[in-house]
Design a protein around this motif. Structure first.
Motif, short mmCIF file in Angstrom:
data_model
loop_
_atom_site.label_atom_id
_atom_site.label_comp_id
_atom_site.label_asym_id
_atom_site.label_seq_id
_atom_site.Cartn_x
_atom_site.Cartn_y
_atom_site.Cartn_z
N GLN A 117 33.31 37.91 41.17
CA GLN A 117 33.56 37.77 42.62
C GLN A 117 34.92 38.34 43.01
O GLN A 117 35.15 38.70 44.16
CB GLN A 117 33.51 36.29 43.02
CG GLN A 117 32.11 35.71 43.00
CD GLN A 117 32.13 34.19 43.11
OE1 GLN A 117 33.08 33.55 42.67
NE2 GLN A 117 31.08 33.63 43.68
N ASP A 118 35.86 38.36 42.03
CA ASP A 118 37.20 38.88 42.32
C ASP A 118 37.33 40.38 41.98
O ASP A 118 38.41 40.93 42.03
CB ASP A 118 38.26 38.09 41.54
CG ASP A 118 38.06 38.21 40.04
OD1 ASP A 118 37.05 38.81 39.60
OD2 ASP A 118 38.92 37.71 39.29
N GLY A 119 36.22 41.02 41.64
CA GLY A 119 36.23 42.45 41.37
C GLY A 119 36.57 42.82 39.94
O GLY A 119 36.51 44.00 39.55
N SER A 120 36.91 41.82 39.11
CA SER A 120 37.26 42.16 37.71
C SER A 120 35.99 42.50 36.91
O SER A 120 34.91 41.98 37.20
CB SER A 120 38.00 40.99 37.06
OG SER A 120 37.17 39.85 37.06
N LEU A 121 36.16 43.35 35.92
CA LEU A 121 35.03 43.71 35.06
C LEU A 121 34.84 42.60 34.04
O LEU A 121 35.73 42.34 33.21
CB LEU A 121 35.32 45.04 34.36
CG LEU A 121 34.25 45.53 33.38
CD1 LEU A 121 32.89 45.73 34.06
CD2 LEU A 121 34.69 46.85 32.71
N VAL A 122 33.70 41.91 34.11
CA VAL A 122 33.50 40.74 33.24
C VAL A 122 32.51 40.97 32.12
O VAL A 122 32.52 40.28 31.11
CB VAL A 122 33.10 39.48 34.04
CG1 VAL A 122 34.23 39.03 34.97
CG2 VAL A 122 31.83 39.70 34.84
#
Ligand code: FES
Length: 464
Positions: A117-122
């Motif tokens: 949701q925060d745009g980080s690649l998970v």
């Protein structure tokens, strides 16, 4: 003589004169001007990207545009907001194709990379087998965008050196508070937006909304009679119509502005009983909270643009973003702006009338569309394009006002806010960075020193 006045404004050959009273026709047509706008205006200014009411809960998101860049705006688990470029950091695919929704993650449909949701690649499919612990996921999040809100309205900006949103809005906050804060909780936007395309340059509707009171009684003469009789005497631009004191016009340091028609919010709502009642019931609260000058604004009608490409009509309550699609086309996104605490039926009646007048097929919207397209496409002629346009109306009948912040013009029918819009447009095109724009604040102040139009006018009126 077509030279802009300031040292920081000489980076490009001037397309606007030094008081904003004439513009080269190239501003509506040239591809190189448009490219410069993308780099120097849309990449450096605060652009409207949403409202709290469109992403109320954690996990809620909308997709939108900042100029031609696709953007995701996402409400975080802690209630804060983040925005990022809607383009996968693997091979550039668009990540999210939905207009809005609620999501725990955004999954790219090309190779399946998963962004939080925060745009980080998970997550990366088969990461170990494919990349052998060689992929630094922490460096491959979606490109973040600076986000700030003012009274529930959400803006994004790409430039870390830009002022805060509140400083960017500047004196305009004093005006916006009247309606965005309101008597009891401010406004919300009703979405999803109506979307349509219009064959025109993005500045034609932006300048029209920022201050074209002149066209209202002419372009919209028939529609005005149909929707509510004559509006403040404007219908038909009659020769006996008073010019001075027919409302006011306002422009701010960063190009924002509006034109005010006095008492029009109630006058044009003859078919909107619920809204008229709401305004009458709440105007006392505005007087108490903000004083009589802003009560005047509250029951008036505003034609407004927030520089560069966000516009609204308060009173008719349509809210527009003009997304550019090259120099000769825009995508128009239309929301309805309603008082947050009005009852549901009042909100719906405001929305119905807003769509009837300024929706995609609205009576007044249709009037404007043809003019906007024609004002753009006429400049495809190479000789035509060498000419200049004029926005000098009321140039000696404006200045600092003892009560109202910014610069105030004497009538709704004037071009004070046009000039403010284009002065800042040229300044943004010329300035290498925001430091240069800040340094130019003194030039702005100096423009208005010894402009005693309002003190003289008000004391003359008092003497009468
Ligand atoms: Fe997005 Fe490959 S382009 S996962």
């Amino acid at each position: 003589t077509k030279k802009h006045g300031s040292d920081v404004m000489n980076g490009s050959s001037a397309l606007v004169d030094n008081i904003g009273a004439s513009q080269s026709r190239r501003v509506f047509w040239d591809q190189d001007v448009y490219q410069l706008e993308l780099e120097r205006i849309f990449s450096r200014c605060w652009l409207m990207i949403g409202h709290d009411s469109l992403v109320p809960k954690p996990g809620d998101f909308i997709t939108t545009y900042m100029a031609e860049d696709r953007v995701i705006l996402s409400r975080q688990p802690d209630g804060s907001l983040k925005a990022f470029i809607n383009s996968c950091t693997h091979r550039g695919n668009q990540i999210c194709h939905a207009d809005s929704g609620s999501a725990k993650a955004f999954v790219c449909n090309y190779h399946g990379w998963v962004f939080g949701q925060d745009g980080s690649l998970v997550d990366v499919p088969m990461e170990e087998r494919c990349y052998h612990s060689d992929l630094d996921k922490s460096k491959l999040g979606l490109a973040p965008i600076r986000v700030e809100t003012y009274k529930g309205f959400i803006f994004g900006c790409h430039d870390p050196e830009a002022p805060s949103l509140e400083d960017y809005l500047g004196d305009f906050c004093w005006y916006l508070d009247t309606i965005w804060d309101g008597p009891d909780g401010g406004l919300e936007l009703l979405g999803p937006p109506l979307k349509s395309t219009l064959a025109c340059n993005w500045k034609v509707p932006a300048e029209n909304f920022v201050g074209d009171g002149y066209h209202v009684g002419w372009t919209h003469a028939a529609a005005l009679q149909m929707i509510g009789g004559e509006l403040a005497g404007l219908s038909g631009n009659r020769a006996d119509m008073p010019f001075d004191d027919l409302g006011l016009q306002f422009t701010m340091r960063h190009g924002h502005g509006f034109g005010l028609i006095d008492n029009a919010a109630t006058a044009i709502h003859v078919k909107r009983d619920g809204y008229v009642k709401y305004l009458e019931e709440t105007r006392g609260g505005i007087r108490e909270k903000f004083g009589p000058e802003r009560e005047r604004l509250y029951v008036g009608h505003w034609n407004t643009s927030i520089f560069p490409n966000c516009s609204f009509l308060y009173g008719t309550n349509t809210f527009k973003i003009w997304h550019p699609r090259g120099p000769h086309e825009i995508e128009v996104w239309t929301y309805t702006m309603v008082p947050k605490n009005a009852d549901t039926e009042t909100k719906r009646s405001i929305q119905r009338e807003a769509i009837r007048s300024f929706g995609t097929a609205g009576t007044l919207e249709s009037d404007d569309g043809e003019n906007m397209s024609s004002a753009t496409y006429n400049n495809n002629g190479i000789i035509t394009r060498k000419g200049w346009m004029n926005s000098s109306m009321g140039k000696d009948r404006e200045g600092p006002h003892p009560v109202y912040p910014g610069i105030v013009g004497v009538s709704f029918i004037g071009e004070t806010s046009y000039r403010g819009f284009y002065r800042f447009w040229q300044e943004m095109l010329d300035a290498p960075d925001w430091a240069a724009i800040r340094a130019n604040d003194d030039t702005w102040d100096a423009m208005w020193t010894n402009r005693n139009f309002w003190p003289d006018r008000l004391s003359a009126k008092q003497a009468e």
